[in-house]
Design a protein around this motif. Structure first.
Motif, PDB file in Angstrom:
ATOM      1  N   ARG A   1       6.894  -8.325   0.815  1.00 43.08           N
ATOM      2  CA  ARG A   1       6.509  -9.672   0.818  1.00 43.08           C
ATOM      3  C   ARG A   1       5.794  -9.945   2.063  1.00 43.08           C
ATOM      4  O   ARG A   1       4.626 -10.688   2.008  1.00 43.08           O
ATOM      5  CB  ARG A   1       7.810 -10.696   0.456  1.00 43.08           C
ATOM      6  N   ALA A   2       6.424  -9.648   3.129  1.00 40.59           N
ATOM      7  CA  ALA A   2       5.504  -9.754   4.368  1.00 40.59           C
ATOM      8  C   ALA A   2       4.275  -8.993   4.493  1.00 40.59           C
ATOM      9  O   ALA A   2       3.013  -9.605   4.872  1.00 40.59           O
ATOM     10  CB  ALA A   2       6.573  -9.314   5.444  1.00 40.59           C
ATOM     11  N   LEU A   3       4.099  -7.670   3.944  1.00 37.80           N
ATOM     12  CA  LEU A   3       2.918  -6.988   3.824  1.00 37.80           C
ATOM     13  C   LEU A   3       1.891  -7.579   2.711  1.00 37.80           C
ATOM     14  O   LEU A   3       0.951  -7.623   3.096  1.00 37.80           O
ATOM     15  CB  LEU A   3       3.242  -5.525   3.545  1.00 37.80           C
TER      16      LEU A   3
ATOM     17  N   VAL B   1       5.955   1.136  19.420  1.00 35.28           N
ATOM     18  CA  VAL B   1       4.548   1.043  19.785  1.00 35.28           C
ATOM     19  C   VAL B   1       3.614   2.134  19.670  1.00 35.28           C
ATOM     20  O   VAL B   1       2.460   1.910  19.411  1.00 35.28           O
ATOM     21  CB  VAL B   1       4.533   0.667  21.232  1.00 35.28           C
ATOM     22  N   ALA B   2       4.051   3.232  19.934  1.00 32.34           N
ATOM     23  CA  ALA B   2       3.124   4.529  19.930  1.00 32.34           C
ATOM     24  C   ALA B   2       2.902   4.956  18.238  1.00 32.34           C
ATOM     25  O   ALA B   2       1.854   5.145  18.192  1.00 32.34           O
ATOM     26  CB  ALA B   2       4.096   5.727  20.450  1.00 32.34           C
ATOM     27  N   ASP B   3       3.750   4.706  17.339  1.00 29.89           N
ATOM     28  CA  ASP B   3       3.518   5.101  16.083  1.00 29.89           C
ATOM     29  C   ASP B   3       2.970   4.010  15.147  1.00 29.89           C
ATOM     30  O   ASP B   3       2.183   4.218  14.250  1.00 29.89           O
ATOM     31  CB  ASP B   3       4.904   5.589  15.312  1.00 29.89           C
ATOM     32  N   LYS B   4       3.134   2.749  15.544  1.00 35.98           N
ATOM     33  CA  LYS B   4       2.601   1.336  14.756  1.00 35.98           C
ATOM     34  C   LYS B   4       2.874   1.695  13.352  1.00 35.98           C
ATOM     35  O   LYS B   4       2.043   1.541  12.653  1.00 35.98           O
ATOM     36  CB  LYS B   4       1.280   1.405  15.113  1.00 35.98           C
ATOM     37  N   PRO B   5       4.154   1.545  13.025  1.00 37.99           N
ATOM     38  CA  PRO B   5       4.434   1.360  11.500  1.00 37.99           C
ATOM     39  C   PRO B   5       4.134  -0.098  11.051  1.00 37.99           C
ATOM     40  O   PRO B   5       3.849  -0.917  11.770  1.00 37.99           O
ATOM     41  CB  PRO B   5       6.117   1.587  11.503  1.00 37.99           C
ATOM     42  N   ALA B   6       4.153  -0.231   9.687  1.00 38.75           N
ATOM     43  CA  ALA B   6       3.765  -1.384   8.969  1.00 38.75           C
ATOM     44  C   ALA B   6       4.990  -2.434   9.242  1.00 38.75           C
ATOM     45  O   ALA B   6       4.395  -3.558   9.505  1.00 38.75           O
ATOM     46  CB  ALA B   6       3.252  -1.188   7.558  1.00 38.75           C
ATOM     47  N   VAL B   7       6.073  -1.947   9.352  1.00 34.27           N
ATOM     48  CA  VAL B   7       7.275  -2.839   9.381  1.00 34.27           C
ATOM     49  C   VAL B   7       8.280  -2.206  10.320  1.00 34.27           C
ATOM     50  O   VAL B   7       8.355  -1.004  10.193  1.00 34.27           O
ATOM     51  CB  VAL B   7       7.910  -3.352   8.024  1.00 34.27           C
TER      52      VAL B   7
ATOM     53  N   GLU C   1       0.763  -0.983  -0.180  1.00 32.09           N
ATOM     54  CA  GLU C   1      -0.203  -0.094   0.143  1.00 32.09           C
ATOM     55  C   GLU C   1       0.864   1.385  -0.306  1.00 32.09           C
ATOM     56  O   GLU C   1       1.753   1.302   0.880  1.00 32.09           O
ATOM     57  CB  GLU C   1      -0.947  -0.117   1.310  1.00 32.09           C
ATOM     58  N   PRO C   2       0.821   2.197  -1.043  1.00 30.74           N
ATOM     59  CA  PRO C   2       1.349   3.396  -1.034  1.00 30.74           C
ATOM     60  C   PRO C   2       1.571   3.895   0.376  1.00 30.74           C
ATOM     61  O   PRO C   2       0.388   4.024   1.158  1.00 30.74           O
ATOM     62  CB  PRO C   2       0.739   4.309  -1.911  1.00 30.74           C
ATOM     63  N   GLY C   3       2.856   4.323   0.553  1.00 28.85           N
ATOM     64  CA  GLY C   3       2.887   5.074   2.027  1.00 28.85           C
ATOM     65  C   GLY C   3       3.226   4.184   3.084  1.00 28.85           C
ATOM     66  O   GLY C   3       3.214   4.850   4.399  1.00 28.85           O
ATOM     67  N   SER C   4       3.284   2.883   3.098  1.00 28.83           N
ATOM     68  CA  SER C   4       3.534   1.840   4.012  1.00 28.83           C
ATOM     69  C   SER C   4       4.858   2.337   4.696  1.00 28.83           C
ATOM     70  O   SER C   4       5.742   2.622   4.166  1.00 28.83           O
ATOM     71  CB  SER C   4       3.583   0.662   3.444  1.00 28.83           C
ATOM     72  N   LYS C   5       4.835   2.435   6.048  1.00 24.07           N
ATOM     73  CA  LYS C   5       6.065   3.019   6.957  1.00 24.07           C
ATOM     74  C   LYS C   5       6.978   1.749   7.371  1.00 24.07           C
ATOM     75  O   LYS C   5       6.387   0.610   7.875  1.00 24.07           O
ATOM     76  CB  LYS C   5       5.418   3.659   7.951  1.00 24.07           C
TER      77      LYS C   5
END
Length: 332
Positions: free
Chosen positions: A330-332, A126-132, A74-78
């Motif tokens: 790939r994990a996403l 934990v606070a920001d919850k990035p994708a990876v 997804e575009p912008g995945s962090k």
């Protein structure tokens, strides 16, 4: 040695041993002799052969998945990259470039190398919850509560050399150290260089280590290989403060080598540890060979080219950066 072999006859026992100077000769029934010198020659030849095998350009890229990426994330995945002291300059830039190629965003958080720094970095995760999250160096036991909370919330953790030899539960991919092969090869090759360069004799080493699982594997492989050379030895194992790389660390290296004047090889667990060391040694009038692995291409390779460093095991940081981001997608 030749005279001892020529003088042997059938009147002697099935196995005889004689010495002349520092060279021993052993004859065995059925012909043939084994000498201390020939044993050393064999060890040196084996070291040289191993070095030669790795001194060819690779024809394949190990670890590349056969299947191409099926879809973009997804575009912008962090992606958050949690660094460890000693990170090679430019690695974060490579990660950023790879992430941007897939439409992802990279944030770099310095864990400093202290328990407090590691905890602070994971608090931010934990606070920001990035994708990876890509974590470099430190085992999850140091931040288990935050790790568990992040993973339970659907977060994806990739390792860049953590948890050797066992992959921690919850880490979906570990680029370096999953089977410890890469770092063990590096340790062996550094020892092979020392054995080869010293021609199997009088090679005293100061090994500058680091408190990471993968480095401990590398160090053991180095020690095991060097132990095959009876005339080689490690006179000092040092775990310096990695936060002082390029600042106070060169002076510490000088101090260690001044205390051990017979050392001929300063071996560093990874290349960036040697930043500034060559100039410091020159200023102190100390002549030793600098050996490392995973050197910074801009620094260590340049140092080898300019004669300021003897040997480095090239390590594809750009390749590793793209491989990690590929694994994240790939994990996403």
């Amino acid at each position: 040695v030749a005279s001892l072999a020529a003088c042997s006859d059938d009147s002697k026992s099935d196995q005889t041993t004689g010495t002349t100077g520092t060279t021993a000769t052993t004859g065995t029934e059925g012909g043939g002799t084994t000498t201390a010198a020939s044993i050393v020659d064999d060890i040196v030849a084996a070291a040289q052969a191993n070095l030669a095998a790795y001194n060819e350009n690779p024809t394949t890229l190990l670890g590349v998945p056969e299947e191409t990426l099926k879809s973009l994330p997804e575009p912008g995945s962090k992606i958050y990259f949690l660094t460890a002291p000693g990170e090679v300059a430019g690695f974060s830039s490579d990660l950023k470039a790879a992430a941007e190629a897939l439409g992802m965003e990279l944030t770099v958080i310095d864990q400093v190398g202290t328990p407090e720094g590691v905890t602070s970095a994971w608090d931010q995760v934990v606070a920001d919850k990035p994708a990876v999250v890509i974590d470099a160096g430190f085992p999850p036991a140091m931040y288990q509560n935050q790790f568990d909370e992040y993973v339970a919330g659907g977060g994806i953790v990739l390792g860049y050399g953590i948890g050797v030899p066992d992959l921690p539960e919850g880490v979906v991919f570990n680029l370096v150290g999953l089977d410890a092969t890469t770092v063990e090869e590096a340790g062996t090759l550094m020892a092979d260089y020392v054995i080869s360069d010293a021609n199997g004799s009088d090679a005293q080493v100061a090994f500058f280590s680091a408190p990471y699982d993968i480095v401990q594997k590398e160090q053991k492989a180095f020690e095991d290989r060097l132990a095959e050379c009876s005339n080689c030895s490690i006179v000092s194992n040092i775990n310096p403060d990695l936060a002082t790389i390029g600042t106070a660390l060169p002076a510490q290296v000088v101090s260690i080598l001044q205390q051990n004047p017979d050392v001929k090889y300063a071996v560093f667990a990874f290349g960036s540890m040697s930043i500034g060391v060559s100039n410091a040694l020159k200023a102190a009038g100390i002549d030793v060979q600098i050996v490392s692995q995973a050197g910074d291409g801009a620094f260590n390779v340049g140092a080898v080219r300019d004669g300021d460093q003897a040997f480095d095991i090239a390590y594809g940081y750009t390749f590793n950066a793209y491989r990690l981001v590929d694994a994240a997608a790939r994990a996403l």
